[in-house]
Design a protein around this motif. Structure first.
Motif, PDB file in Angstrom:
ATOM      1  N   ASN A 244      55.177  10.719  29.378  1.00 44.14           N
ATOM      2  CA  ASN A 244      54.740  11.302  28.114  1.00 44.14           C
ATOM      3  C   ASN A 244      54.347  12.769  28.310  1.00 44.14           C
ATOM      4  OD1 ASN A 244      53.984  11.574  25.432  1.00 44.14           O
ATOM      5  ND2 ASN A 244      51.894  10.888  25.820  1.00 44.14           N
ATOM      6  N   THR A 245      55.350  13.590  28.572  1.00 43.64           N
ATOM      7  CA  THR A 245      55.169  15.042  28.600  1.00 43.64           C
ATOM      8  C   THR A 245      56.282  15.674  27.781  1.00 43.64           C
ATOM      9  OG1 THR A 245      56.514  15.360  30.602  1.00 43.64           O
ATOM     10  CG2 THR A 245      54.152  14.973  30.914  1.00 43.64           C
ATOM     11  N   HIS A 246      56.078  16.926  27.409  1.00 43.64           N
ATOM     12  CA  HIS A 246      57.084  17.652  26.629  1.00 43.64           C
ATOM     13  C   HIS A 246      57.335  18.995  27.303  1.00 43.64           C
ATOM     14  CE1 HIS A 246      59.042  19.750  23.280  1.00 43.64           C
ATOM     15  NE2 HIS A 246      59.282  18.554  22.763  1.00 43.64           N
ATOM     16  N   PRO A 247      58.593  19.443  27.396  1.00 37.61           N
ATOM     17  CA  PRO A 247      58.890  20.714  28.078  1.00 37.61           C
ATOM     18  C   PRO A 247      58.128  21.906  27.519  1.00 37.61           C
ATOM     19  CG  PRO A 247      60.921  19.520  27.598  1.00 37.61           C
ATOM     20  CD  PRO A 247      59.815  18.779  26.905  1.00 37.61           C
ATOM     21  N   LEU A 248      57.721  21.825  26.265  1.00 38.79           N
ATOM     22  CA  LEU A 248      56.992  22.928  25.659  1.00 38.79           C
ATOM     23  C   LEU A 248      55.636  23.135  26.330  1.00 38.79           C
ATOM     24  CD1 LEU A 248      57.378  24.944  23.313  1.00 38.79           C
ATOM     25  CD2 LEU A 248      56.085  23.373  21.872  1.00 38.79           C
ATOM     26  N   PHE A 249      55.059  22.054  26.857  1.00 41.36           N
ATOM     27  CA  PHE A 249      53.742  22.131  27.480  1.00 41.36           C
ATOM     28  C   PHE A 249      53.776  21.830  28.982  1.00 41.36           C
ATOM     29  CE2 PHE A 249      52.869  21.359  23.022  1.00 41.36           C
ATOM     30  CZ  PHE A 249      51.846  22.246  22.764  1.00 41.36           C
ATOM     31  N   ASP A 250      54.914  21.427  29.488  1.00 41.18           N
ATOM     32  CA  ASP A 250      55.015  21.086  30.911  1.00 41.18           C
ATOM     33  C   ASP A 250      56.389  21.514  31.418  1.00 41.18           C
ATOM     34  OD1 ASP A 250      54.590  20.019  33.441  1.00 41.18           O
ATOM     35  OD2 ASP A 250      55.336  18.046  32.858  1.00 41.18           O
ATOM     36  N   SER A 251      56.425  22.585  32.199  1.00 42.14           N
ATOM     37  CA  SER A 251      57.693  23.146  32.656  1.00 42.14           C
ATOM     38  C   SER A 251      58.135  22.598  34.009  1.00 42.14           C
ATOM     39  CB  SER A 251      57.582  24.674  32.742  1.00 42.14           C
ATOM     40  OG  SER A 251      56.561  25.038  33.667  1.00 42.14           O
ATOM     41  N   ARG A 252      57.438  21.593  34.533  1.00 42.54           N
ATOM     42  CA  ARG A 252      57.798  21.058  35.846  1.00 42.54           C
ATOM     43  C   ARG A 252      59.205  20.463  35.810  1.00 42.54           C
ATOM     44  NH1 ARG A 252      54.247  18.548  39.765  1.00 42.54           N
ATOM     45  NH2 ARG A 252      52.666  18.374  38.139  1.00 42.54           N
ATOM     46  N   PRO A 253      60.113  20.907  36.708  1.00 36.26           N
ATOM     47  CA  PRO A 253      61.429  20.246  36.804  1.00 36.26           C
ATOM     48  C   PRO A 253      61.258  18.814  37.297  1.00 36.26           C
ATOM     49  CG  PRO A 253      61.403  22.373  37.944  1.00 36.26           C
ATOM     50  CD  PRO A 253      59.986  22.032  37.634  1.00 36.26           C
ATOM     51  N   LEU A 254      62.008  17.898  36.707  1.00 32.34           N
ATOM     52  CA  LEU A 254      61.876  16.483  37.043  1.00 32.34           C
ATOM     53  C   LEU A 254      63.162  15.954  37.656  1.00 32.34           C
ATOM     54  CD1 LEU A 254      60.053  15.235  33.813  1.00 32.34           C
ATOM     55  CD2 LEU A 254      59.016  15.841  36.010  1.00 32.34           C
ATOM     56  N   PHE A 258      63.426  10.621  35.886  1.00 30.72           N
ATOM     57  CA  PHE A 258      62.408  10.828  34.849  1.00 30.72           C
ATOM     58  C   PHE A 258      63.048  11.072  33.491  1.00 30.72           C
ATOM     59  CE2 PHE A 258      59.809  11.286  38.519  1.00 30.72           C
ATOM     60  CZ  PHE A 258      58.506  11.046  38.117  1.00 30.72           C
ATOM     61  N   VAL A 259      62.480  10.417  32.480  1.00 27.79           N
ATOM     62  CA  VAL A 259      62.882  10.632  31.091  1.00 27.79           C
ATOM     63  C   VAL A 259      61.628  11.008  30.301  1.00 27.79           C
ATOM     64  CG1 VAL A 259      63.860   9.593  29.013  1.00 27.79           C
ATOM     65  CG2 VAL A 259      64.780   8.980  31.258  1.00 27.79           C
ATOM     66  N   ARG A 260      61.623  12.205  29.754  1.00 29.87           N
ATOM     67  CA  ARG A 260      60.463  12.641  28.969  1.00 29.87           C
ATOM     68  C   ARG A 260      60.454  11.952  27.605  1.00 29.87           C
ATOM     69  NH1 ARG A 260      58.050  17.404  31.069  1.00 29.87           N
ATOM     70  NH2 ARG A 260      59.402  18.652  32.414  1.00 29.87           N
ATOM     71  N   ILE A 261      59.295  11.431  27.231  1.00 32.70           N
ATOM     72  CA  ILE A 261      59.153  10.821  25.913  1.00 32.70           C
ATOM     73  C   ILE A 261      57.970  11.452  25.173  1.00 32.70           C
ATOM     74  CG2 ILE A 261      60.266   8.654  26.532  1.00 32.70           C
ATOM     75  CD1 ILE A 261      57.467   7.415  26.835  1.00 32.70           C
ATOM     76  N   GLY A 262      57.603  12.674  25.571  1.00 25.84           N
ATOM     77  CA  GLY A 262      56.489  13.362  24.931  1.00 25.84           C
ATOM     78  C   GLY A 262      56.864  13.901  23.571  1.00 25.84           C
ATOM     79  N   GLY A 263      55.844  14.143  22.771  1.00 23.73           N
ATOM     80  CA  GLY A 263      56.077  14.693  21.446  1.00 23.73           C
ATOM     81  C   GLY A 263      55.563  13.813  20.340  1.00 23.73           C
ATOM     82  N   GLY A 264      55.112  12.610  20.686  1.00 18.83           N
ATOM     83  CA  GLY A 264      54.505  11.753  19.667  1.00 18.83           C
ATOM     84  C   GLY A 264      55.260  10.476  19.419  1.00 18.83           C
ATOM     85  N   ILE A 265      54.591   9.331  19.549  1.00 15.60           N
ATOM     86  CA  ILE A 265      55.143   8.016  19.251  1.00 15.60           C
ATOM     87  C   ILE A 265      54.140   7.280  18.382  1.00 15.60           C
ATOM     88  CG2 ILE A 265      55.738   5.765  20.201  1.00 15.60           C
ATOM     89  CD1 ILE A 265      56.793   7.076  22.654  1.00 15.60           C
ATOM     90  N   PRO A 266      54.544   6.690  17.301  1.00 15.57           N
ATOM     91  CA  PRO A 266      55.871   6.840  16.697  1.00 15.57           C
ATOM     92  C   PRO A 266      55.852   7.947  15.653  1.00 15.57           C
ATOM     93  CG  PRO A 266      54.704   5.102  15.570  1.00 15.57           C
ATOM     94  CD  PRO A 266      53.744   5.673  16.614  1.00 15.57           C
TER      95      PRO A 266
END
Length: 518
Positions: A244-254, A258-266
């Motif tokens: 649960n991270t988003h590239p806008l706030f976390d620039s770490r290469p994965l 890893f699959v990012r699911i950040g940004g809000g659920i649901p």
């Protein structure tokens, strides 16, 4: 017509073939964590999968195709956290206290009769295990049932888990969730260096990996079989990680796992608020300040002056204050209303909410961004300082220190965020960016989950071959040492040659002078 019916029947049969039995483990005693996972379990069930969910916070009502095992009783293990002296405890003491708590939680959950029944029933089987990353000992379920493992985290994970799966972990560029670097001063960089070495020492032994060491090796074998690998090995064999991270706030290469699911659920429309809450918001068109420190911050963690400062500030604000708080406060100012529980996502969507006064939990910040409500962050523990720092860097929040907060600083921060329209414009722009995604987050989770079901060997195929690089090699310290030695050798050789040359010159000069005198 017949062809159409055959097509429908074939599609139905194919869909049925993809249905799987999934064991989902959300064992961390945190309501906000479990609230994050619920839409995922429901979406997988809607797609036809059967889920058995180990959870500390079962849903209020039953849901088709989901069977829950209630582990709520482990909340009592949090008593040692509540008794911790938060005002004077050092970060290492806090961390060790959390480790002890997680050990008791893990053992209590694994000893639960229904969990024991799952483990000991030889006819029981699962096609996939989805396990919360905060409790690596639970990875043993994937070994017990001989099926692929997907990790999932409702927040970012710690440095040693990133490192174990091949993600970059330089402490200044990609900070640890527990050790945010707010500046590049020498003391901050020294703290970061010590934290990096501490994490490296803890993770260099397989049996002493993060929280995996909290259940002793013998007990792991007792629960999952004598051939169960150490937690570090189980983690490295993982098929996929939902983070649960988003590239806008976390620039770490994965890494590819890893699959990012950040940004809000649901992503859904707000539901109607309870009548009393809705009325309070509607009756204050001049604006409402929403104040909540989440579900994990306890009153014992408040600095002594904190309550007095907030009450004095709220009393003189030209706005109403809706406060999510678990305790009754006598003599509450007339413009302040306390509610013990708040449907936060729905409340933030109300047009009269002007500012969110928050502890900086990742879910709170996500919900504020979706609702377009700027923030004043007061971080307390865990990853909250880094989350608030990220929000400040994006121009959507201000940050205050809980230990040095005063009525003046709190008032100025609230009035600045309310009065400066740039905060609202900035968070609206970021909200649009996050919402503008190629696919719904829940659909993304389902697709990748079924990808692992279709390709159970993906974990070994995506394995990074350079996971055991020693720290001195990772930072090229051996190369640097050799270069320094060569440089020092050249300096010494040059120095020796110069002194030798000068000595020869002196001897020659002396000989010439002596020869001339003769």
């Amino acid at each position: 017509m017949i062809i159409k019916e055959l097509f429908i029947i074939t599609s139905f049969l194919l869909a049925e073939c993809l249905c799987a039995r999934i064991l989902a483990i959300a064992s961390h005693p945190s309501y906000s964590h479990n609230l994050f996972f619920r839409p995922i379990w429901k979406k997988l069930a809607d797609k036809g999968h059967d889920l058995t969910v180990l959870t500390t916070d079962p849903m209020e009502s039953t849901y088709p195709r989901i069977r829950e095992i209630d582990l709520h009783y482990v909340y009592e293990k949090k008593s040692q956290i509540r008794s911790l002296d938060w005002k004077s405890a050092r970060w290492l003491t806090i961390l060790q206290t959390y480790f002890r708590m997680f050990k008791e939680v893990a053992e209590a959950e694994l000893d639960h009769p229904e969990v024991q029944s799952l483990l000991k029933n030889k006819s029981e089987s699962f096609d996939l295990v989805i396990c919360e990353l905060h409790m690596p000992v639970m990875f043993g379920f994937a070994h017990r049932f001989g099926c692929p493992l997907i990790g999932i985290s409702s927040t970012d994970v710690l440095t040693d888990q990133h490192s174990a799966l091949g993600n970059p972990t330089h402490p200044l560029t990609f900070t640890d969730a527990f050790m945010p670097i707010r500046d590049l001063t020498f003391p901050s960089r020294t703290d970061a260096a010590f934290w990096m070495v501490y994490n490296y020492i803890r993770s260099c032994k397989e049996d002493y990996f993060l929280l995996g060491n909290l259940v002793e090796r013998e007990k792991m074998q007792q629960y999952f079989g004598s051939d169960v690998p150490p937690p570090l090995t189980l983690l490295r064999n993982i098929s996929l990680v939902f983070l649960n991270t988003h590239p806008l706030f976390d620039s770490r290469p994965l890494s590819p796992k890893f699959v990012r699911i950040g940004g809000g659920i649901p992503t859904r429309y707000p539901k109607p608020l309870p009548y009393e809450m809705s009325t309070f918001l509607d009756d204050n068109p001049q604006g409402v300040i929403y104040f909540s420190l989440g579900t994990t911050i306890m009153i014992e963690q408040y600095p002594e002056h904190f309550l007095n400062v907030t009450l004095e500030t709220f009393k003189d604000l030209p706005y109403a204050v809706l406060w999510k708080f678990d305790h009754h406060i006598p003599g509450l100012p007339k413009n302040v209303r306390i509610f013990q529980w708040v449907p936060q996502r729905d409340l933030l969507a109300h047009r009269n909410v002007k500012v969110f006064l928050t502890q900086g939990g990742v879910h709170s910040i996500e919900e504020a961004i979706h609702a377009g409500v700027p923030m004043v962050g007061i971080p307390f523990v865990s990853d909250q300082a880094r989350n608030v720092d990220n929000a400040v860097s994006k121009g959507i929040a201000l940050c205050l220190d809980k230990n040095t907060i005063t009525k003046r600083t709190l008032t100025r921060a609230i009035m600045e965020v309310v009065g400066n329209k740039q905060y609202r414009e900035r968070i609206d722009a970021i909200s649009r960016l996050i919402r503008d995604a190629p696919m719904d987050v829940l659909e993304k989770v389902v697709w990748w989950t079924e990808f692992v079901l279709r390709n159970p060997q993906v974990g070994s195929i995506l394995q990074n071959g350079n996971l055991d690089v020693p720290l001195y090699q990772y930072f090229f310290l051996d190369v640097l040492a050799v270069l320094v030695c060569i440089l020092m050798g050249l300096i010494i050789l040059t120095r020796w040659m110069i002194f030798t040359f000068l000595r020869v010159v002196r001897l020659l000069t002396s000989w010439l002078v002596k020869k001339k005198v003769e």
